[in-house]
Every structure is written in structure tokens, then in C-alpha cells.
Design an enzyme around this catalytic site. Structure first.
Site, short mmCIF file in Angstrom:
data_model
loop_
_atom_site.label_atom_id
_atom_site.label_comp_id
_atom_site.label_asym_id
_atom_site.label_seq_id
_atom_site.Cartn_x
_atom_site.Cartn_y
_atom_site.Cartn_z
N GLN A 1 -24.27 -77.64 -30.54
CA GLN A 1 -23.95 -78.23 -29.23
C GLN A 1 -23.35 -77.16 -28.32
O GLN A 1 -22.40 -76.47 -28.71
CB GLN A 1 -22.97 -79.40 -29.38
CG GLN A 1 -22.68 -80.08 -28.04
CD GLN A 1 -21.75 -81.28 -28.16
OE1 GLN A 1 -21.25 -81.60 -29.24
NE2 GLN A 1 -21.51 -81.94 -27.04
N HIS B 1 -31.52 -85.30 -26.86
CA HIS B 1 -32.76 -84.57 -26.56
C HIS B 1 -33.93 -85.48 -26.91
O HIS B 1 -34.00 -86.00 -28.04
CB HIS B 1 -32.88 -83.31 -27.41
CG HIS B 1 -31.82 -82.27 -27.19
ND1 HIS B 1 -32.05 -81.10 -26.52
CD2 HIS B 1 -30.52 -82.22 -27.59
CE1 HIS B 1 -30.94 -80.36 -26.51
NE2 HIS B 1 -30.00 -81.02 -27.16
N HIS C 1 -25.26 -85.80 -25.11
CA HIS C 1 -26.63 -85.83 -24.61
C HIS C 1 -27.60 -85.99 -25.76
O HIS C 1 -27.37 -85.52 -26.87
CB HIS C 1 -26.97 -84.56 -23.81
CG HIS C 1 -26.61 -83.28 -24.48
ND1 HIS C 1 -25.32 -82.79 -24.53
CD2 HIS C 1 -27.37 -82.38 -25.15
CE1 HIS C 1 -25.31 -81.64 -25.18
NE2 HIS C 1 -26.54 -81.38 -25.58
N VAL D 1 -23.12 -77.85 -24.63
CA VAL D 1 -22.57 -78.48 -23.43
C VAL D 1 -21.71 -79.67 -23.88
O VAL D 1 -22.20 -80.58 -24.57
CB VAL D 1 -23.68 -78.96 -22.48
CG1 VAL D 1 -23.08 -79.62 -21.24
CG2 VAL D 1 -24.59 -77.80 -22.07
#
Ligand code: 5GP
Length: 114
Positions: free
Chosen positions: A94, A102, A100, A96
Site C-alpha cells: 500500500q 483495485h 482503495h 496511498v
């Protein structure tokens, strides 16, 4: 601090992105360094730094992210399959600190991942 993360800036439209979907709870945009013909990142508007920090109160939101992934997979014609990935923490890759997912598709994939 987390409000300053890159994906928050994309949410706030301070950093441009190729947005493919957005609603009141989430945003989806193309990854800047795609690893497959279709590589979209699906993120909640809510700031949750890592998957490890989700709580019971996020159950509906997480379901919404998954349903958004299904909608986008259909939109992009990924009828032969796709992969959903959530990297959690540094060792998993990871980069960021804003949760999130993908959505990857459009090519064959191997298992296990590297
Ligand atoms: P992670 O490695 O944290 O799971 O995924 C972060 C993803 O964000 C990477 O796939 C990377 O290519 C993507 N990314 C990094 N910076 C940007 C950016 O400025 N715009 C977009 N659209 N994607 C980015």
C-alpha cells in the site's frame, strides 16, 4: 494529516484524474500506472487510511464499493473475469493511505501474486 493524502486531493478535484464513476459515497478513476487493460481504483469519500481500520459502521459502505466494482466490471466488458485487490499496509504494497480497491481486468492473471 490524512485529509492531505493524494486520493483526498482527487476527491476534492485538486488533483486531476480520469474519473469513470462517482456518487455521494465513492469515486472510481483510472490508475495512473495501469497494470492491466482495465485498472480502476475505487475509493470511499470517507477517509479510512487502511483496510485494517474499517469498522462495523463501514459495512454498508464496503458493500457499496463492491457493488460499484461489479457495475464497473460490466461497464468495461470484463465478462471473462476480473480481480479485486486491496493492499493493506506497507508490507502488502500500500502506497496511498486512503482505502482503495483495485479493479483489474482485460488480461489473464496468475496466482499467487508476487
Ligand atoms: P496501492 O499501491 O496503495 O495499493 O495503490 C496505489 C495506486 O495509486 C497505484 O496503483 C498507483 O499507480 C496509483 N496512483 C499513484 N498516484 C496516482 C495519481 O496521481 N493518479 C492516479 N490516477 N493513480 C495514482
Amino acid at each position: 494529516m490524512m485529509k492531505d493524502n493524494l486520493f483526498q486531493k482527487i476527491i476534492d478535484k485538486q488533483v486531476p484524474a480520469a474519473i469513470v464513476y462517482e456518487d455521494d459515497r465513492c469515486l472510481a478513476f483510472r490508475d495512473i500506472n495501469p497494470q492491466a487493460p482495465v485498472h480502476v481504483l475505487i475509493i470511499p469519500r470517507k477517509v479510512i487510511p487502511t483496510h485494517d481500520q474499517i469498522g462495523e459502521e463501514d459495512s454498508d459502505l464496503l458493500g457499496h464499493l463492491h457493488l460499484t466494482a461489479v457495475r464497473l466490471a460490466r461497464q468495461f466488458g470484463l465478462k471473462d473475469g476480473y480481480r479485486l485487490v486491496v493492499n493493506c499496509g506497507e508490507q502488502a504494497g500500500q502506497t496511498v493511505p486512503h482505502l482503495h480497491m483495485h479493479l483489474l481486468g482485460g488480461r489473464g492473471m496468475n496466482w499467487p501474486p508476487g
